[in-house]
Design a protein around this motif. Structure first.
Motif, PDB file in Angstrom:
ATOM      1  N   LEU A  17      -6.742  -9.280  -0.395  1.00 31.05           N
ATOM      2  CA  LEU A  17      -5.424  -9.179  -1.012  1.00 31.05           C
ATOM      3  C   LEU A  17      -4.472  -8.390  -0.113  1.00 31.05           C
ATOM      4  O   LEU A  17      -4.891  -7.747   0.857  1.00 31.05           O
ATOM      5  N   SER A  18      -3.214  -8.421  -0.470  1.00 33.64           N
ATOM      6  CA  SER A  18      -2.194  -7.615   0.204  1.00 33.64           C
ATOM      7  C   SER A  18      -2.095  -6.279  -0.523  1.00 33.64           C
ATOM      8  O   SER A  18      -1.821  -6.231  -1.730  1.00 33.64           O
ATOM      9  N   TYR A  19      -2.329  -5.182   0.222  1.00 33.49           N
ATOM     10  CA  TYR A  19      -2.399  -3.866  -0.402  1.00 33.49           C
ATOM     11  C   TYR A  19      -1.107  -3.084  -0.200  1.00 33.49           C
ATOM     12  O   TYR A  19      -0.425  -3.216   0.828  1.00 33.49           O
ATOM     13  N   ILE A 162     -20.618   7.627  -6.040  1.00 36.21           N
ATOM     14  CA  ILE A 162     -19.242   7.987  -6.345  1.00 36.21           C
ATOM     15  C   ILE A 162     -18.360   6.833  -5.865  1.00 36.21           C
ATOM     16  O   ILE A 162     -18.325   6.509  -4.678  1.00 36.21           O
ATOM     17  N   ASN A 163     -17.659   6.216  -6.820  1.00 36.50           N
ATOM     18  CA  ASN A 163     -16.876   5.005  -6.555  1.00 36.50           C
ATOM     19  C   ASN A 163     -15.471   5.382  -6.093  1.00 36.50           C
ATOM     20  O   ASN A 163     -14.561   5.582  -6.899  1.00 36.50           O
ATOM     21  N   GLY A 164     -15.304   5.487  -4.777  1.00 42.92           N
ATOM     22  CA  GLY A 164     -13.988   5.766  -4.216  1.00 42.92           C
ATOM     23  C   GLY A 164     -13.363   4.545  -3.581  1.00 42.92           C
ATOM     24  O   GLY A 164     -12.454   4.674  -2.752  1.00 42.92           O
ATOM     25  N   ALA A 165     -13.832   3.353  -3.958  1.00 46.75           N
ATOM     26  CA  ALA A 165     -13.327   2.130  -3.327  1.00 46.75           C
ATOM     27  C   ALA A 165     -11.872   1.870  -3.702  1.00 46.75           C
ATOM     28  O   ALA A 165     -11.042   1.562  -2.843  1.00 46.75           O
ATOM     29  N   GLU A 166     -11.559   1.986  -4.994  1.00 46.40           N
ATOM     30  CA  GLU A 166     -10.187   1.796  -5.495  1.00 46.40           C
ATOM     31  C   GLU A 166      -9.579   0.516  -4.909  1.00 46.40           C
ATOM     32  O   GLU A 166      -8.661   0.543  -4.089  1.00 46.40           O
ATOM     33  N   CYS A 167     -10.107  -0.629  -5.344  1.00 44.72           N
ATOM     34  CA  CYS A 167      -9.798  -1.903  -4.707  1.00 44.72           C
ATOM     35  C   CYS A 167      -8.529  -2.573  -5.210  1.00 44.72           C
ATOM     36  O   CYS A 167      -8.066  -3.547  -4.603  1.00 44.72           O
ATOM     37  N   GLU A 168      -7.945  -2.127  -6.340  1.00 44.99           N
ATOM     38  CA  GLU A 168      -6.699  -2.745  -6.817  1.00 44.99           C
ATOM     39  C   GLU A 168      -5.573  -2.477  -5.808  1.00 44.99           C
ATOM     40  O   GLU A 168      -5.483  -1.385  -5.232  1.00 44.99           O
ATOM     41  N   PRO A 169      -4.676  -3.440  -5.598  1.00 41.26           N
ATOM     42  CA  PRO A 169      -3.701  -3.335  -4.514  1.00 41.26           C
ATOM     43  C   PRO A 169      -2.736  -2.149  -4.595  1.00 41.26           C
ATOM     44  O   PRO A 169      -2.341  -1.618  -3.566  1.00 41.26           O
ATOM     45  N   TYR A 170      -2.349  -1.718  -5.810  1.00 43.43           N
ATOM     46  CA  TYR A 170      -1.307  -0.712  -5.935  1.00 43.43           C
ATOM     47  C   TYR A 170      -1.813   0.675  -6.311  1.00 43.43           C
ATOM     48  O   TYR A 170      -1.094   1.659  -6.144  1.00 43.43           O
ATOM     49  N   THR A 235     -12.826  -3.548   2.994  1.00 42.29           N
ATOM     50  CA  THR A 235     -11.745  -3.679   2.023  1.00 42.29           C
ATOM     51  C   THR A 235     -11.717  -5.110   1.520  1.00 42.29           C
ATOM     52  O   THR A 235     -11.237  -6.029   2.208  1.00 42.29           O
ATOM     53  N   ARG A 236     -12.268  -5.283   0.363  1.00 44.38           N
ATOM     54  CA  ARG A 236     -12.336  -6.629  -0.228  1.00 44.38           C
ATOM     55  C   ARG A 236     -12.379  -6.481  -1.745  1.00 44.38           C
ATOM     56  O   ARG A 236     -13.204  -5.731  -2.279  1.00 44.38           O
ATOM     57  N   TYR A 237     -11.509  -7.185  -2.424  1.00 40.06           N
ATOM     58  CA  TYR A 237     -11.460  -7.126  -3.883  1.00 40.06           C
ATOM     59  C   TYR A 237     -12.560  -8.023  -4.468  1.00 40.06           C
ATOM     60  O   TYR A 237     -12.785  -9.123  -3.966  1.00 40.06           O
ATOM     61  N   PRO A 238     -13.324  -7.595  -5.521  1.00 39.81           N
ATOM     62  CA  PRO A 238     -13.269  -6.314  -6.230  1.00 39.81           C
ATOM     63  C   PRO A 238     -14.369  -5.342  -5.762  1.00 39.81           C
ATOM     64  O   PRO A 238     -15.365  -5.146  -6.473  1.00 39.81           O
ATOM     65  N   GLY A 333      -3.919  -2.184 -12.397  1.00 38.43           N
ATOM     66  CA  GLY A 333      -3.456  -2.985 -11.273  1.00 38.43           C
ATOM     67  C   GLY A 333      -3.028  -4.375 -11.687  1.00 38.43           C
ATOM     68  O   GLY A 333      -3.176  -4.778 -12.845  1.00 38.43           O
ATOM     69  N   PRO A 334      -2.510  -5.150 -10.747  1.00 41.33           N
ATOM     70  CA  PRO A 334      -2.053  -6.504 -11.079  1.00 41.33           C
ATOM     71  C   PRO A 334      -3.196  -7.466 -11.373  1.00 41.33           C
ATOM     72  O   PRO A 334      -2.979  -8.506 -11.999  1.00 41.33           O
ATOM     73  N   MET A 335      -4.415  -7.129 -10.959  1.00 39.72           N
ATOM     74  CA  MET A 335      -5.542  -8.041 -11.158  1.00 39.72           C
ATOM     75  C   MET A 335      -6.237  -7.828 -12.505  1.00 39.72           C
ATOM     76  O   MET A 335      -6.518  -8.790 -13.220  1.00 39.72           O
ATOM     77  N   MET A 336      -6.489  -6.576 -12.855  1.00 42.46           N
ATOM     78  CA  MET A 336      -7.255  -6.311 -14.076  1.00 42.46           C
ATOM     79  C   MET A 336      -6.487  -5.471 -15.096  1.00 42.46           C
ATOM     80  O   MET A 336      -7.034  -5.131 -16.147  1.00 42.46           O
ATOM     81  N   GLY A 337      -5.246  -5.151 -14.803  1.00 43.58           N
ATOM     82  CA  GLY A 337      -4.452  -4.374 -15.748  1.00 43.58           C
ATOM     83  C   GLY A 337      -3.938  -5.235 -16.893  1.00 43.58           C
ATOM     84  O   GLY A 337      -4.157  -6.450 -16.951  1.00 43.58           O
TER      85      GLY A 337
END
Length: 552
Positions: A17-19, A162-170, A235-238, A333-337
């Motif tokens: 995605l575009s981040y 510890i999940n620090g990936a934070e993959c949502e674009p915004y 860096t790859r969603y999700p 985020g725009p994907m799962m919000g």
């Protein structure tokens, strides 16, 4: 000692995605005029209110107590007076209201004093109790009570993730937290390892966050904790999905309908680690969190440390307001919000981002076309499912068949809908199917409870009738035994009398006295007349019985 490494595994599917991550530092949000604090801010049973309208509260004071095991208390974020306890709009896809405590802020920001403690000197139970009393939940969005995830029970946990990936674009709140409070995150990790008795911790961070990786690496070098390793992931969603990150970090796959605990892993969020450290070491309840206020529709995007219960409208104002009055507000985020019903809803523990998108930023509302069976959705699915099969069965209301295709393994990431050339809202069909299945299960549970109650009532009535019948039979048996005993006694007496003439005569006399015929038989001898003349006793009965004053 290797403190940092690269991931050696990957999950299937996913999207590039575009981040639009923020490099802005965390700043304190201003105190609002009112706090609207929902009683339900976590998965499980809503908390039970323990305050009344008119009460004065201080920051950190409990407003509601946990009501059940899967429940956590709710606290006031600052000092003020309670002006209402009533249903208010809350952040939820349904747009419904929920019971809230409304606090009129006094501006003094009085807080309860810290209760310092050494968490590493505590036993695991005491540590978890402090986490629960502080109302700590998962701050990655799920809001699951953290004390439960710190209690493995009889399971053996070897790895903390510890999940620090934070993959949502915004969303960038975790990135800012890892950059500015890396040492506090590691302190929380130490407490979590102590509670879980785990041997290692893997901190997964996407490679588009170099500043966060550098900050955590420097803090880890200072602490020299060989149990902790920072792992850079693609860096790859999700990538931030729990199952996907665990597969990337360890190569292990969580079984269908299973949990990370089933394979010896527990996963937490960096914000949760900080909240656990503050709760255990300082006794501070979870009353504030970092929220990213961003998007093309925001004048000045920023990361704010916000008091729980602050209206979203206050955050928008502190971020410069909306550049377009028609901008759509999304929590997450725009994907799962999900879209918010308005700006009057409050920030809750699960609020990690307020995203404002202008109409031109949204995906065009194109009518759905028939599925062309291209298979793009299956290639993008990070859970390895067959989205087109799930879609057909969900659309046909064939929910049993949808479950056969592992419907509940879907994490609703939206990858399938994003790549669908027919613009089919696939995730909406999956959510509908899940909702219908849950409704059927609830109805079935209610029917099962009603049947069990009916069967229990019938069993009780049968048991009571059996007890009454047994009591009647016992009473009859007692009467028969008494009669038999009496008859035996009389027979014994008669037998004894047959051997003893005197006793026999006495028995005959008693029997004669008992005989009604003998008692009614007239005497055979009449009284003799007195030779000297008649006496009063010899007078006729008629005269003797005549009343006084009667003449002969």
């Amino acid at each position: 000692m290797n403190l940092r490494t690269q991931a050696k595994h990957q999950f299937p599917g996913g999207l590039s995605l575009s981040y639009h991550k923020l490099d802005a530092p965390i700043r304190e949000a201003q105190l609002p005029q009112q706090l609207i604090v929902p009683l339900s801010q976590h998965i499980g049973q809503p908390a039970k209110c323990v305050v009344n309208v008119g009460d004065t509260v201080t920051g950190g004071q409990p407003l509601a107590a946990a009501d059940g095991y899967v429940s956590t208390p709710v606290h006031a974020a600052t000092s003020g007076r309670i002006v209402a306890i009533e249903p208010r709009p809350v952040p939820h896809p349904s747009g419904l209201t929920a019971e809230c405590v409304v606090i009129e802020v006094d501006g003094e920001d009085r807080q309860q004093p810290d209760a310092l403690a050494d968490g590493l000197a505590m036993d695991a139970t005491s540590l978890r109790n402090r986490v629960r009393q502080a109302g700590v939940v998962g701050l990655g969005g799920a809001a699951f009570p953290s004390f439960i995830k710190l209690n493995p029970g009889s399971s053996v946990v070897d790895t903390l993730v510890i999940n620090g990936a934070e993959c949502e674009p915004y969303i960038s709140c975790d990135q800012a937290l890892m950059r500015e409070r890396a040492d506090d995150i590691l302190r929380g990790v130490e407490l979590m390892l102590h509670a879980l008795q785990a041997q290692q911790c893997l901190i997964g961070i996407e490679d588009n966050k170099p500043d966060a990786i550098a900050a955590l690496t420097n803090a880890l070098e200072q602490r020299q904790d060989s149990r902790v390793t920072i792992v850079t992931v693609p860096t790859r969603y999700p990538q931030g999905g729990e199952k996907q990150l665990i597969q990337t970090l360890t190569g292990r796959e969580i079984p269908s309908h299973g949990l990370p605990l089933d394979i010896g892993i527990v996963c937490h969020n960096p914000g949760t680690a900080v909240a656990v450290w503050e709760a255990v070491a300082h006794g501070r309840p979870l009353t504030q969190r970092v929220v990213t206020v961003t998007g093309p529709g925001i004048a000045r995007p920023c990361n704010l440390r916000v008091r729980i219960g602050t209206p979203v409208s206050e955050l928008l104002a502190q971020a410069g307001g909306l550049v377009d009055p028609d901008a759509r507000l999304i929590m997450g985020g725009p994907m799962m919000g999900f879209a918010l019903s308005g700006a009057d809803v409050p920030v809750v523990k699960a609020t990690n981002c307020i995203l404002a998108l202008r109409p031109e930023d949204l995906r065009p509302d194109t009518p759905a076309l028939p599925c062309i069976r291209c298979g793009a959705c299956a290639e993008a699915c990070p859970a390895g499912l067959l989205p087109q099969q799930l879609y057909w069965h969900a659309k046909a209301q064939e929910f049993d068949k949808a479950q056969d295709y592992k419907l509940f393994d879907c994490i609703e990431c939206g990858c399938c809908a994003q790549v669908c050339p027919s613009h089919i809202p696939l995730v909406q069909y999956y959510r509908h199917a899940k909702t219908e299945i849950w409704a059927d299960e609830r109805a079935q549970r209610k029917a099962d409870v009603a049947r069990q109650r009916h069967e229990a009532r019938l069993a009780r009535l049968e048991r009571e009738e059996a007890q009454k019948k047994a009591a009647r039979e016992a009473k009859k048996a007692a009467l028969r035994a008494k009669a038999e005993k009496k008859a035996a006694t009389e027979q014994a007496t008669d037998a004894a009398a047959a051997d003893d003439p005197v006793a026999a005569a006495i028995a005959r006399a008693k029997a004669k006295a008992r005989s009604p015929a003998q008692a009614a038989e007239p005497t055979s001898t009449a009284p003799q007349a007195n030779k000297s003349g008649p006496s009063d006793d010899a007078q006729p009965a008629e005269r003797r019985d005549s009343p006084p004053g009667d003449s002969a």
